[in-house]
Each structure stands twice: as structure tokens, then as C-alpha cells.
Design a protein around this motif. Sequence first.
Motif, mmCIF file in Angstrom:
data_model
loop_
_atom_site.group_PDB
_atom_site.id
_atom_site.type_symbol
_atom_site.label_atom_id
_atom_site.label_comp_id
_atom_site.label_asym_id
_atom_site.label_seq_id
_atom_site.Cartn_x
_atom_site.Cartn_y
_atom_site.Cartn_z
ATOM 1 N N ARG A 55 52.554 102.099 69.318
ATOM 2 C CA ARG A 55 51.689 102.341 70.539
ATOM 3 C C ARG A 55 50.225 102.359 70.223
ATOM 4 O O ARG A 55 49.868 102.972 69.301
ATOM 5 N N GLU A 62 49.578 104.088 66.741
ATOM 6 C CA GLU A 62 50.617 105.274 66.072
ATOM 7 C C GLU A 62 51.953 104.570 66.180
ATOM 8 O O GLU A 62 52.209 103.745 67.259
ATOM 9 N N ILE A 64 55.621 105.701 67.455
ATOM 10 C CA ILE A 64 56.032 106.723 68.230
ATOM 11 C C ILE A 64 57.501 107.203 67.568
ATOM 12 O O ILE A 64 58.205 106.493 66.925
ATOM 13 N N ASP A 68 57.883 109.953 73.938
ATOM 14 C CA ASP A 68 56.285 109.341 73.975
ATOM 15 C C ASP A 68 55.840 109.583 75.447
ATOM 16 O O ASP A 68 56.561 108.904 76.251
ATOM 17 N N VAL A 70 52.156 109.403 77.476
ATOM 18 C CA VAL A 70 50.917 109.335 77.382
ATOM 19 C C VAL A 70 50.150 109.164 78.821
ATOM 20 O O VAL A 70 50.748 108.537 79.608
ATOM 21 N N HIS A 79 45.746 98.857 76.281
ATOM 22 C CA HIS A 79 46.821 99.506 75.657
ATOM 23 C C HIS A 79 48.040 98.700 75.557
ATOM 24 O O HIS A 79 48.200 97.771 76.283
ATOM 25 N N TRP A 81 52.486 98.977 74.250
ATOM 26 C CA TRP A 81 53.510 99.584 73.380
ATOM 27 C C TRP A 81 54.340 98.159 72.825
ATOM 28 O O TRP A 81 54.692 97.389 73.633
ATOM 29 N N CYS A 127 48.158 111.981 74.079
ATOM 30 C CA CYS A 127 49.390 112.050 74.019
ATOM 31 C C CYS A 127 49.880 113.603 74.108
ATOM 32 O O CYS A 127 49.334 114.253 73.433
ATOM 33 N N ALA A 169 47.340 118.608 74.138
ATOM 34 C CA ALA A 169 47.517 117.251 74.137
ATOM 35 C C ALA A 169 46.320 116.498 73.324
ATOM 36 O O ALA A 169 45.233 116.836 72.995
ATOM 37 N N ARG A 170 47.096 115.303 72.379
ATOM 38 C CA ARG A 170 46.153 114.935 71.310
ATOM 39 C C ARG A 170 45.364 113.677 71.885
ATOM 40 O O ARG A 170 45.905 112.903 72.611
ATOM 41 N N LEU A 172 43.514 110.152 71.849
ATOM 42 C CA LEU A 172 43.769 108.880 71.347
ATOM 43 C C LEU A 172 42.599 108.278 70.657
ATOM 44 O O LEU A 172 42.264 108.051 69.700
#
Length: 296
Positions: A55, A62, A64, A68, A70, A79, A81, A127, A169-170, A172
Amino acid sequence: MEKPNKENFIREITPLSDKDCFYIADRHKEGFTYPMHSHNEFELNFVEHAPGVRRIVGDSSEIIGDYDLVLIANPDLEHVWEQHNCTSQNIREITIQFVPTFINGLIDKNQFSSIHKMLEKAQNGICFPIDAIMKTYSLIDKLPEMKGFYAVVNFLTLLYELSLFTEQARTLSSSSFARIEVHSDSRRVQKVQNYINKHYREEIRLEQLANMVGMTEVSFSRFFKLRTGKNLSDYIIDLRLGHATRLLVDSTMNIAEICYECGFNNLSNFNRIFKKKKNCSPKEFRDNYRKKRTVI
């Protein structure tokens, strides 16, 4: 500075009509083939049973796992995938695209404050942790089958439930790559951030910033890390790297030029830091990113 080169930039036109609150695509597939892209709409993307997929959101890359989820709330943030090492034959992807205007009248209300904060953070792409996915799985799973008023109510419920996990939530993409201005709740930190944003190409000293806000160097260092989650040197490096990755993607400047343009005064040091942070060299980052940007 050289102007951005927007060749091979894909701007997706989504099926969302002016009369719809959101659009949902529920796909069962064996692989990912759509190239790097961006679009005007915000996007919540759920992927299930696709371990090994790569992703990419902005300058974040990253691999996954089985699940996942997002959220991207930035029309200019690329973006994708991509299949990478995924061998699953039973991938499920649920994509929900929506325009912010359908909740603009509500977003400033107290009851929507947590959703507002989540969407602000999602300008960089976020994420969600596995706990959030498990908490909202049934809502995500059933939403594609819903129609009309109840679909809207359940979508708002989904956004609210996810907003309860905003802190976990992280983030990105870096803010400098995503072209997002960072606003701190602290006026002192904001003053320092504004200075760094304007002078990141120059040498920035701890003593200089501490004096700017009337603090000792030790006190300021602790205060800055408490408020931003990063020590000062890491903050400056990450901001410079964000600008560097944006130039690697959007310009034809050579790597040495980008190194000095973004405040690094030593090419070998730039290459070392870049590889440590991005797990690839600047040249590899540029080559890999551009392979994914193909004209439709």
C-alpha cells in the motif's frame, strides 16, 4: 525551484454523482491492477485477505496483512494498492468515496467534533488499528447492501465509530509531501513550526528556536517532543525528507540538486538518512514511484 512535473499523473473520475452522498464499490478479486492515482473525493478503503499487498499513500509504502483500513481526506494525495507479494485468490476490497460537502453543515457541530478531527488527520492518510477494524467490521460488511436513508445513517455511524480511534490511527504520508500545513494547539510550537516550514532549506539551531519562544534548550526540547511526538532533529529531517520525496516524484531535478534544495548539506548523508527512513535509495524511490504513474 523547478516547477512540478505533472506528467503521468492520474486524476481518477469517480462514479459519484452530485445527487449522491457517497459511492460504494464492493469487489471480490484475485489481484490489484489499478495504477497510482488521486481524486477529488475522500476515500475509505477496506481490504481483506490480501497479505503481501503493498500500500502506497503519498510517500508512505507498507506491506499490509490480512486486514487493512485506510482513510484519505486529501484530493491531491496519490495512493495505490499493488499486488507485490500477495498470492491470495480471495481478496475483498470495499471502497467508499464521499465528498465532504454532504457533511459540511454538520462537521462544526459538537456532536461531530471527533469526525472533524479524524478527517483533519486523514489529510495525510491514516491507517486504522486492528481493534478499529474489528469494531466496525459488521458495519463495513453490510453497508454495500444498504440503500437510501439507512445507508447514510450507517455510513455516518461508521465514521463516528472510526473517529473514536483517531488517536490510535497511524499517520501515513508526511505533511510536507502531502502539502499539509501543520497546526499545533500550542502557540509556541506553532511559531516554531512556521519558522521551520519557511527556513527548512537553511541551518536551524536548537538555541535559535528555544530563544524564539523564551525557553532554555533543555526545556524546549522536552516541550517540543511532548507536543509533537518527535524530537526536534527528527521533526526537521522528516519535513525535509517529505519535500525531497515530493521533488523526486514531481520534478526532473537530479538527486544532488534535491538534496541541497531541501536543506541537506551533504549528499552521502542525505542518501544514508533517506535509505534508513524509506528503506530505499532516493533513485529507487523515484524509479519505483514513477513506474506506478501511468497515463490512462
